[in-house]
Each structure stands twice: as structure tokens, then as C-alpha cells.
Design an enzyme around this catalytic site. Structure first.
Site, PDB file in Angstrom:
ATOM      1  N   GLU A  40       2.278   1.851  -3.408  1.00 29.30           N
ATOM      2  CA  GLU A  40       1.257   2.444  -4.282  1.00 29.30           C
ATOM      3  C   GLU A  40       1.237   3.962  -4.085  1.00 29.30           C
ATOM      4  O   GLU A  40       1.232   4.733  -5.048  1.00 29.30           O
ATOM      5  CB  GLU A  40      -0.117   1.838  -3.954  1.00 29.30           C
ATOM      6  CG  GLU A  40      -1.269   2.469  -4.708  1.00 29.30           C
ATOM      7  CD  GLU A  40      -2.543   2.551  -3.878  1.00 29.30           C
ATOM      8  OE1 GLU A  40      -3.008   1.512  -3.388  1.00 29.30           O
ATOM      9  OE2 GLU A  40      -3.062   3.674  -3.710  1.00 29.30           O
ATOM     10  N   HIS A  73       0.836  -1.202   0.000  1.00 24.20           N
ATOM     11  CA  HIS A  73       0.000   0.000   0.000  1.00 24.20           C
ATOM     12  C   HIS A  73       0.877   1.261   0.000  1.00 24.20           C
ATOM     13  O   HIS A  73       0.632   2.215  -0.735  1.00 24.20           O
ATOM     14  CB  HIS A  73      -0.916  -0.057   1.234  1.00 24.20           C
ATOM     15  CG  HIS A  73      -1.879   1.083   1.350  1.00 24.20           C
ATOM     16  ND1 HIS A  73      -2.519   1.382   2.517  1.00 24.20           N
ATOM     17  CD2 HIS A  73      -2.297   2.008   0.448  1.00 24.20           C
ATOM     18  CE1 HIS A  73      -3.306   2.441   2.339  1.00 24.20           C
ATOM     19  NE2 HIS A  73      -3.188   2.830   1.088  1.00 24.20           N
TER      20      HIS A  73
END
Ligand SMILES: [Zn+2]
Length: 776
Positions: free
Chosen positions: A52, A49
Site C-alpha cells: 500500500e 501494508h
């Protein structure tokens, strides 16, 4: 010429899927990376995450301000990314002219990211803030509770969101882990690029070859062993809000990760037409809504959840729904080829209406269009025989709070009741549709405004007259009263919907001429005969919508209050309607005007288009863990020059506001300035949400920003002014999707002529800046 899809594999191993759609007005790209949260090293929860996020923070050739994150919105485009269990997706949509520039940025951020240490601490904080919000988010908690009931996939039970504490203080070590994860997974062998737009297949292919070749070659990491999800019991989750019954099926056989058949299943499941599962569940007052949720969790494993919004949340109710569902599934295996084709067409029609970006998302990780249906019976049999876990979600269910995957869950065992197997026969289309004929009782014609149009099917729009208060509950009542009719019309290639757009409730009807006239007669009849059950249905839907708003983040709660705040000056009283026919010929207009004469509420002439100009600025705020502030400055004047100036100012201010308050001052992760239209008022809003600053401080920053803008406007270069105008002109001249969105634009927006935009100069902008902002 229709849509053309093809696939190629580039020299570096990158898989590319190209969809050329000459009718598209937008172009979209999506990159799939075959690595997600489950691939994280154990020591670094949340790393996928975090990566990202970090990829958006600047790359070799595009610093943060020029990168996709800022660039796409400044071009009137959209972008997003999502980190899932086994895959990560990055995507954007812009006009076809900006497509190359967008791909250039997307590929650069994925192939040459800076992963700068300074940005790392900031993004770790942002992720921590997301994590704090998700700890109270209903859907996140339900999904965790569901997966808690499955064994077999170890990574499923680990914490993946990421938190400040989990990332630690050693930024060098974190950066090193990030780089390793990036190098291992972000290479051409492990990625798939999707491009979709009006360009020809050859043009799309050339774009893919030019930019895709920049992705490093690399090798595919070895695939993990195949694992299966196995349910280990049924659960009850204590959660405020509407009760739910969530049935989660473990699909572990080889076609488990294939998805096109799920669109067909969803279409059948959501069908509200008489004789279907939903119509029966509603009529018995067991359930108000159902959703289908698909989660891929391995190479040959996915979880399929049917989430019913139920009314009581009892075990008896759950048993009745489950029995009906399994009986319905069994009958689904017997659908004839003609019926499968009928529903596939219906399902794919909904897909075809999606914007290119949503189509790519559906293709890559949502529900792709239905293709062949010859394996249909096998698929349904696989689902019926799959092992299943029940999750009953309801408030005040009790239980101790335990932390699971970093989330607080109050779980207790659920004890299912057994129900007698359902013997009900469901019906499926096509069947001979019950006739919708009916005599019209009165003589005369309702006022019906006609906007003739050369192309496209005719569309009838009804909206409440702007001067009268139209309560939310009434909108939901219309939805409830017309729900089964809307579904019946969909089976005859018609369309009927009741929706709220820009704060205005609209009744939208489309279809071929005779169908439309018959439909109006049917609408009149349904609205004249509303039952107490429909009232209860509407009350529940309204309450749920409000609860959903309450459960949302602070700034969205404020935004949800905006329609009511802007309706404050409107008179309660008898609702009257305005009707407009967009397209169609005079014969149709007369036929509809005749049928509309029996509409149960008065229809008044639509007259000239008008915007309301409230004298007051709307200022909404909320104090809590995060303080939120929403300022809405209405346009004080309805002239074309004023309306264009408003849009132009918003276009100029939006990136600057973001840069100052979000990037330079880092006041919090919600910083948004935009042109906005709501209940017939146009204006600019400023939205802020901050964990550290008070509402007064936030106002101070916005006021300082507006003062700064007044100075900057005076010095605005001709070039920049021209560029901003161009973006607005492009947006205006871009043909909106034909059909209902286009008709809606005519009725709700009625954009002024672009010549007034061209005339706006610096002085005029300064004038409008002062008129809009300094009168408060
Ligand atoms: Zn995030």
C-alpha cells in the site's frame, strides 16, 4: 435531479460502481482490491501494508512528485489508503475539473507501479515508525485484545503491521515478494472501482472505461475456504484512560458481511432522545458514549463490536449494561414499518451530509445507506443470538505483558456477573413529541445579526464573543445540557449541535421557522437548569478528550495545545455571546431575537467581523522518542491583501516544505506546512516530528527553508504564481456545502474579496513574507 447509481463491468473484468450526484461540488474515486493482510505469505508479515505504501512511491508515468500523494493536496484535494484484513482501499477527492487527472494517477499507480528498491528501505522505516506508535495506541490494543478472544481464523492472530526487523535486510528478496503479491492480487478481476461526482452517469462511465481498461485482466485467486470466528472467553485489558466495555459478536451466517442494516442499528444505538437506550444508560450514570465497530474478517464472517465508554469499569456495571442492551435489542425486533422508515430517514440524512469521499468510503467499507428494512427483525435476531465475547478495558487491571500480533497486551480473564433481566420499556420515534412550548418571561429583543441569503434553510449560530476566554469545560457542559434536546429536534427534522470549529465553540441551530423559535426557548430553559450530573458528565468528557490528546502522536498533542496558546492574551471573565442568523426572513429574525432575550448569558452585538493579531509567534515543542516542533506564525495585519498573501504563501510553501524536509532530507514522517485558522487568529504553521533530530536542529531546517523561500519568491515564475492563485480562487469560488458549513464559513471566516488576490505580485509576496516571518 437526484443522485443516480449504476454498476458496470468492463471488458477486463473490472467492476465499476458509478454515483452521479448533480448537486455535488467535489468528485471522489475509490479503488477496492480484494486482498488484504490476511492474504500475506507467512514469511512476509506486513507485506500488504508495505505494498500500500509503495504504490504511492512513483509509477511509470508519474514520478513521486507528480504522483497522487503530492498532486492531490497541491490541488486542494485529499487522499488516503487503508489496508484491512481482507481488502485494501485507495481513494481521493478533488474538484470536478481535476477528476480525470486524478483518476489517471490513481490507475497508473495501481497498474504500473515502479516498486523501486531505493524507496523500499525508506518505506520499511516509515512502517517501522508507525508500528512503534501503534504499540501504544489504545484503539489498536483494544482491537487486538478483542480478536485474541476468537478462534477459527488463523490469519487473525498473525502480525500484519510490518516492521523493519520483519522485512529484513535483503531488499532484493523483499522486492521480489512484493512483486509476486502485487501480480497475484492487483488485477481487474480482483478489483472494484467507485466513482462519484457531479458528472452525468455517461460521463462517469466514459471516465471509468477510459482509465479502468488499463488495469491488467488477470484471474481471481481462488477464494479461501469459509471459516468462522468462535469466541473462546471473556477478557480484561489493562489500559490507561477511560474504562470501556466492549461486546464483540461473531456474525458467521451468510448475510454477515452485509452492512446497510448496521447504519440503521447505529442510528438507533446512538440516539440520545429521551426513552432510548443511551438516555437510560446516561441517566443511570453507567455510560457516557457508545460506538459501533464493524470488522470484516472473511467471505462470510465479520465481528461486530459495541464499545461502551463506561464510568466505573466494574463487573456489576457491565452486567447492567448488557442486560439493558439485550432487552433493547429484543424490543428492536418489534419496530413498526413506520418507525423503521423514520430511523432510516434519519440515518440516511446523516449519510447524505457526508462529502463524496466519505460516502464512497461508507459504501465500500463503512456503513452504507439503509435500503430495505424488511429483513430487519431477522438481522436483529441474528445479532441477539450470535456468540459473543466481553472485553472489559480499564486502568490498573493488572496482568503480565504478553506479545500478541506484535503488540504488548496485559490481559486477564474477565468474570461476568449475572444481572436480573431488564424489564424496562424503551420508546421509539415517531411518537407525539412532548411540547417544547414555554412562556418567555421578559420583554425585549437580543441583538441578532442577520445575513440574508437567497437559498437554503435558515441557520442560527451563537458563538462566544472573541475577546473573552471561553474554557473547554464550558463547551462540554453546553453539549451535555443540550444533548437530549438535540436528539429530540433531529426526530423533527431539526438540527442542534454544540461543536468546536477552528478553536471556537459554536451553538448551531437549524430547522423550520416555528421549530427554531420553540427550540431557542427550550435551549434557554435547559441552560438555566443545569444539574450536577451534567457537570460530572462534562468533566468526564473534557478529561477524556485531554487523555485522547495525550495518547496521540507528539505533533498532534502540540496542535491540540494551539487553541490554548493562542488564547493566552484573552481575559477570563463573564462570557458573552454573539448571535447571527444566516438566511431566513425578517419575521423569523424578530421571533428569534425575542426568544434569545431569555438566553441565560448576555448576548452582545456581533458587529464587524474581526481577526485577532497576536504579536508573538507560537512555538511549541516536545522531546521524547520522537522530537516534535510546531511553529505558528500569526498574521500581523488584518487587511485583505495580508490575508490573501498568507494563504498564497502557504499554498506555495506546503509542497516545497514537504519535498525538502520529508523527501530530500527525510527528517521524519511528519512534515507539514499549512495555512491555519484558530480562535480568530490566521497564520501559517510548520509541523515537524523526527526520531533523530533535536528541536534546535529542526528549527534550523525551518529557518533555512524560509531563507531559501525568500530567494525563491524573488524568482517565482509568472506561471507558477498564476497557478497558485488559481487554486485559491477555485477553492474560494467553490460553493461550500449548503447549510451549516456555509453559514459557519460566513461567521468564522468571512473570506476577503478575490480582487485583492489578483493584485498580489512577486514584490508584494516578498514584502508579506518578511512581515510574517522575519519579525521574530
Ligand atoms: Zn501505513
Amino acid at each position: 435531479m437526484g443522485r443516480h447509481a449504476s454498476s458496470v463491468r468492463l471488458g477486463n473484468g473490472l467492476r465499476v460502481n458509478l454515483i452521479s450526484d448533480p448537486a455535488a461540488t467535489r468528485a471522489a474515486a475509490l479503488m477496492q482490491v480484494d486482498a488484504g493482510s490476511y492474504h500475506e505469505p507467512l514469511a512476509w508479515p506486513g507485506l500488504a501494508h508495505l505494498l500500500e505504501h509503495m504504490l504511492f512511491r512513483g509509477s511509470e508515468r508519474f514520478q513521486a512528485r507528480e504522483g497522487l500523494m503530492n498532486w492531490a493536496p497541491s490541488q486542494g484535494g485529499r487522499l488516503n489508503a487503508t489496508t484491512q484484513a481482507t481488502r485494501t482501499f485507495f481513494f481521493f477527492e478533488v474538484g470536478p475539473e481535476q477528476f480525470d487527472a486524478g483518476i489517471d494517477r490513481l490507475i497508473d499507480m495501481l497498474s504500473a507501479p515502479l516498486l523501486a528498491t531505493e524507496a523500499l528501505a525508506q518505506e520499511a522505516d516509515i512502517i517501522d515508525a508507525e508500528y512503534q506508535l501503534l504499540r501504544t495506541e489504545g484503539e489498536t490494543l483494544c482491537e487486538a485484545a478483542q480478536q485474541q478472544a476468537f478462534d477459527g481464523i488463523a490469519a487473525m492472530h498473525r502480525f500484519h503491521i510490518g516492521s523493519r526487523a520483519g522485512f529484513g535486510e535483503d531488499m532484493a528478496a523483499l522486492r521480489h515478494a512484493l512483486q509476486q503479491f502485487y501480480q497475484r492480487h492487483y488485477n481487474a478481476a480482483n478489483m472494484t472501482l467507485w466513482l462519484q461526482g457531479p458528472q452525468s452517469p455517461d460521463q462517469l462511465r466514459a471516465v471509468a472505461e477510459e482509465y479502468g481498461a488499463r488495469i491488467a485482466k488477470g484471474i481471481c485467486p481462488p477464494a479461501p475456504g469459509v471459516s468462522c470466528a468462535v469466541p473462546v472467553g471473556d477478557r480484561t485489558l489493562d489500559l490507561p484512560g477511560a474504562p470501556q466495555l466492549r461486546l464483540t459478536f461473531a456474525l458467521n451466517q451468510p448475510p454477515a458481511t452485509q452492512r446497510p442494516w448496521l447504519r440503521l442499528l447505529e442510528c438507533l444505538l446512538l440516539d440520545e432522545a429521551p426513552g432510548g437506550l443511551m438516555a437510560w444508560l446516561r441517566a443511570e450514570e453507567y455510560c457516557d458514549a457508545v460506538r459501533l465497530i464493524h470488522a470484516r474478517c472473511g467471505e462470510a464472517c465479520s465481528l461486530l463490536t459495541l464499545a461502551f465508554t463506561v464510568i466505573r469499569g466494574t463487573a456489576a456495571e457491565a452486567a447492567a449494561i448488557e442486560a439493558a442492551l439485550f432487552s433493547w435489542l429484543e424490543q428492536l425486533t418489534g419496530l413498526s414499518e413506520r418507525q423503521r422508515e423514520h430511523y432510516s430517514r434519519l440515518a440516511n440524512r446523516a449519510f447524505d451530509r457526508l462529502a463524496p469521499l466519505e460516502q464512497l468510503r461508507a459504501n465500500a467499507f463503512g456503513l452504507p445507506p439503509v435500503q430495505a428494512t424488511d429483513k430487519w427483525a431477522e438481522r436483529i435476531a441474528m445479532l441477539s443470538s450470535a456468540s459473543m465475547s466481553r472485553l472489559s478495558v480499564r486502568p490498573y487491571a493488572g496482568g503480565e505483558v504478553t506479545e500478541y500480533r506484535g503488540l504488548p497486551l496485559k490481559l486477564t480473564p474477565f468474570h461476568p456477573e449475572s444481572a436480573a433481566p431488564a424489564t424496562r420499556r424503551f420508546t421509539f420515534f415517531p411518537v407525539d413529541v412532548a411540547s417544547m412550548h414555554g412562556a418567555t418571561s421578559s420583554i425585549g429583543h437580543a441583538p441578532l445579526k442577520h445575513l440574508p441569503q437567497d437559498e437554503g434553510a435558515p441557520i442560527l449560530l451563537l458563538r462566544p464573543a472573541p475577546e473573552v476566554l471561553f474554557e473547554e469545560q464550558r463547551g462540554y457542559l453546553l453539549q451535555a445540557a443540550l444533548r437530549t434536546l438535540a436528539a429530540e429536534l433531529a426526530h423533527q427534522d431539526g438540527h442542534l449541535s454544540v461543536e468546536r470549529h477552528q478553536g471556537v465553540w459554536l451553538l448551531q441551530l437549524a430547522g423550520e421557522d416555528t421549530l427554531m423559535c420553540r427550540a431557542v426557548t427550550a435551549i434557554n430553559r435547559r441552560l438555566a437548569a443545569m444539574s450536577p450530573a451534567m457537570q460530572r458528565d462534562a468533566t468526564r468528557t473534557c478529561r477524556r478528550a485531554q487523555a485522547r490528546e495525550q495518547g496521540d502522536i507528539a505533533i498532534r498533542r502540540l496542535l491540540a495545545q494551539l487553541p490554548a496558546a493562542l488564547s493566552a492574551g484573552l481575559m477570563p471573565g463573564l462570557v458573552s455571546w454573539q448571535a447571527t442568523l444566516v438566511g431566513g426572513n425578517e419575521v423569523l429574525r424578530q421571533g428569534l431575537a425575542y426568544s434569545l432575550n431569555d438566553f441565560p448569558e448576555p448576548i452582545v452585538p456581533a458587529g464587524e467581523y474581526r481577526i485577532r493579531t497576536p504579536a508573538e509567534r507560537v512555538a511549541l515543542s516536545e522531546n521524547g522518542d520522537e522530537n516534535a516542533r510546531l511553529l505558528f506564525y500569526p498574521l500581523p495585519d488584518t487587511s485583505a491583501a495580508a490575508r490573501w498573501a498568507l494563504q498564497l504563501l502557504a499554498q506555495l510553501y506546503a509542497p516545497r516544505y514537504f519535498q525538502r524536509l520529508r523527501v530530500d532530507l527525510n527528517i521524519g514522517y511528519v512534515v507539514h506546512c499549512a495555512y491555519y485558522r484558530c480562535v480568530d487568529v490566521e497564520g501559517i504553521f510548520f509541523a515537524l516530528q523526527s526520531p533523530q533530530y533535536t528541536v534546535t536542529q529542526l528549527d534550523h531546517y525551518t529557518a533555512a527553508f524560509l531563507q531559501q523561500m525568500e530567494r525563491e519568491l524573488a524568482q517565482l515564475s509568472d506561471q507558477e504564481l498564476a497557478a497558485a492563485k488559481n487554486i485559491l480562487l477555485r477553492r474560494q469560488s467553490r460553493p461550500s456545502d449548503p447549510g451549516i458549513p456555509h453559514a459557519r464559513e460566513n461567521v468564522l471566516e468571512n473570506n476577503p474579496s478575490p480582487e485583492y488576490l489578483e493584485q498580489l505580485n512577486r514584490d508584494a509576496l516578498s514584502f508579506w513574507h518578511r512581515r510574517i516571518f522575519t519579525r521574530f
